[in-house]
Design an enzyme around this catalytic site. Sequence first.
Site, short mmCIF file in Angstrom:
data_model
loop_
_atom_site.label_atom_id
_atom_site.label_comp_id
_atom_site.label_asym_id
_atom_site.label_seq_id
_atom_site.Cartn_x
_atom_site.Cartn_y
_atom_site.Cartn_z
N GLY A 72 0.82 -1.21 0.00
CA GLY A 72 0.00 0.00 0.00
C GLY A 72 0.86 1.26 0.00
O GLY A 72 0.53 2.24 -0.67
N ASN A 150 -6.52 4.27 10.17
CA ASN A 150 -5.95 3.05 10.75
C ASN A 150 -5.99 3.04 12.27
O ASN A 150 -5.96 1.97 12.88
CB ASN A 150 -4.51 2.86 10.26
CG ASN A 150 -3.71 4.13 10.25
OD1 ASN A 150 -4.12 5.13 9.64
ND2 ASN A 150 -2.59 4.14 10.93
N GLN A 178 -7.31 0.38 4.89
CA GLN A 178 -7.96 -0.16 6.10
C GLN A 178 -9.43 -0.47 5.87
O GLN A 178 -10.04 -1.18 6.67
CB GLN A 178 -7.81 0.81 7.28
CG GLN A 178 -6.39 0.91 7.81
CD GLN A 178 -5.92 -0.38 8.50
OE1 GLN A 178 -6.69 -1.29 8.79
NE2 GLN A 178 -4.62 -0.46 8.74
N SER A 198 -4.17 -2.87 -0.05
CA SER A 198 -3.02 -3.66 0.40
C SER A 198 -3.49 -5.07 0.77
O SER A 198 -4.53 -5.22 1.42
CB SER A 198 -2.37 -2.98 1.60
OG SER A 198 -1.33 -3.78 2.11
N ALA A 199 -2.70 -6.08 0.40
CA ALA A 199 -3.13 -7.47 0.59
C ALA A 199 -3.04 -7.93 2.04
O ALA A 199 -3.90 -8.68 2.52
CB ALA A 199 -2.27 -8.40 -0.28
N HIS A 200 -2.00 -7.49 2.76
CA HIS A 200 -1.75 -8.13 4.05
C HIS A 200 -2.71 -7.67 5.15
O HIS A 200 -2.69 -8.19 6.26
CB HIS A 200 -0.29 -7.95 4.48
CG HIS A 200 0.09 -6.58 4.96
ND1 HIS A 200 0.14 -6.26 6.29
CD2 HIS A 200 0.44 -5.46 4.29
CE1 HIS A 200 0.54 -5.00 6.41
NE2 HIS A 200 0.72 -4.49 5.22
N THR A 236 9.75 -7.62 -12.42
CA THR A 236 9.11 -8.92 -12.62
C THR A 236 8.07 -9.16 -11.53
O THR A 236 8.37 -8.98 -10.34
CB THR A 236 10.17 -10.03 -12.62
OG1 THR A 236 11.16 -9.68 -13.58
CG2 THR A 236 9.57 -11.37 -12.98
N CYS A 322 2.79 1.17 12.40
CA CYS A 322 3.82 1.64 11.49
C CYS A 322 4.64 2.77 12.10
O CYS A 322 5.71 3.07 11.63
CB CYS A 322 3.20 2.14 10.19
SG CYS A 322 2.31 0.86 9.33
N1 PLP Z 1 -2.44 3.11 4.58
C1 PLP Z 1 -2.96 2.80 5.76
C2 PLP Z 1 -4.18 3.50 6.24
C3 PLP Z 1 -2.36 1.81 6.55
O1 PLP Z 1 -2.88 1.51 7.74
C4 PLP Z 1 -1.19 1.18 6.08
C5 PLP Z 1 -0.48 0.17 6.92
O2 PLP Z 1 -0.56 0.18 8.10
C6 PLP Z 1 -0.71 1.54 4.82
C7 PLP Z 1 -1.35 2.51 4.10
C8 PLP Z 1 0.52 0.92 4.26
O3 PLP Z 1 0.24 -0.31 3.69
P1 PLP Z 1 1.44 -1.36 3.46
O4 PLP Z 1 1.76 -1.92 4.81
O5 PLP Z 1 0.88 -2.37 2.52
O6 PLP Z 1 2.56 -0.58 2.88
#
Ligand code: PLP
Length: 384
Positions: A72, A150, A178, A198-200, A236, A322
């Site tokens: 993301g 988040n 989110q 974002s996948a995770h 790739t 983060c």
């Molecule tokens: N945007 C938001 C609101 C998020 O909470 C996060 C990750 O915590 C991200 C972006 C970043 O995503 P990624 O971990 O896939 O870089």
Amino acid sequence: MFAPVYLDWNATTPLDPLVRAAMLPWLDSRFGNASSRHEYGRQARSAIDEARARVAAAVGAHATEVIFTSCGSEANNLFIKGAAALMKPGLLAISAIEHPCVREPAKQLRRGGWALREIAVDAAGRIAGDDWKAVLDARPTLVSVMLANNETGVLQDIAALADDAKTAGAWFHSDAVQALGKIPVDFRTLGVHAMTLSAHKIGGPLGAGALVIDKRIELAPLIAGGGQERGLRSGTENVAAIVGFGVACERATARLEDEARRLAGLRDRLEAGLVASGMRIFSVEAPRLPNTTFFAADGFDGETLVAKLDRAGFACASGSACSSANPEPSHTLLAMGVERDVARGAVRVSLGRDTSMADVEGFLAAFERLTNELNKLTAMAVQS
Ligand code: PLP
């Protein structure tokens, strides 16, 4: 291994077993460079195409509008820097509560001659109407406002904001990382020019994200090279992660309604217990994600509480995961006008598909025990 109860689903999520099953062949016997002109390449290409269709279907977009990235953060950077690179410097407006992966590229643009303006939020964490009007009057070129925060889980009225921004002639981007899998996310209904996934965060693997973008928008790539992903993201392709992302999108959206209802029930029980222990829950007045609770109490330190909860067997976050290396209180809370001392005590609990009522009750019991202990220690320190 001792496995604490996981209550940090906004930070990342465990891999969904069906996602894992779909990925495994691509980590084992199946492989190929999707650009190769032989059977191995064709199979990799077709697996990516299938995943692209799944991601697009999950958000009501066309497959050609999905650009795969590594995460993301990369997708947010791609939109902000990639759009700005093809324009002459103007005004970039972002909400005051964006994730660092929007805030930091925005600051980089400022160093490159762009004006940067943060759109204020009200005490509940929603975009403040008067400031938004003032931003529109200042004629922004680019606007980025997240769909779901988040930390607080607060949702913005992105459809209305995007509509205003378009009328004002700006390109509008929304970070939907989110929101995906927790509330319905529809590219057309939101009416944005671009949005980030974002996948995770949805039971998918680390290492895959996407920028969903209106094909009329031109971007300069951050990574130039072999021209993969319509020339917007060379490199790739990570076939296994992309395949996993596709299946995760399908799974997360298929069970969204029931899961959202179940999580909201757990969240409500959690919040009732926290309020009974004297905690203040942030943003209860605003529409929020069903799985997220951000709370604090005067006199407690969030980092200390989270460390004690970890030892007691509960994994949750103080502020955003983060930015947990950053001792500053949550910028989201500060933007909402929360006092620094209160913001320092903030703890985030985020629930997910494995969370049960027993987990919530266990957390509340541990939390009460810990805060009672801390209160006793404070009282003893005051007496001595
Ligand atoms: N945007 C938001 C609101 C998020 O909470 C996060 C990750 O915590 C991200 C972006 C970043 O995503 P990624 O971990 O896939 O870089």
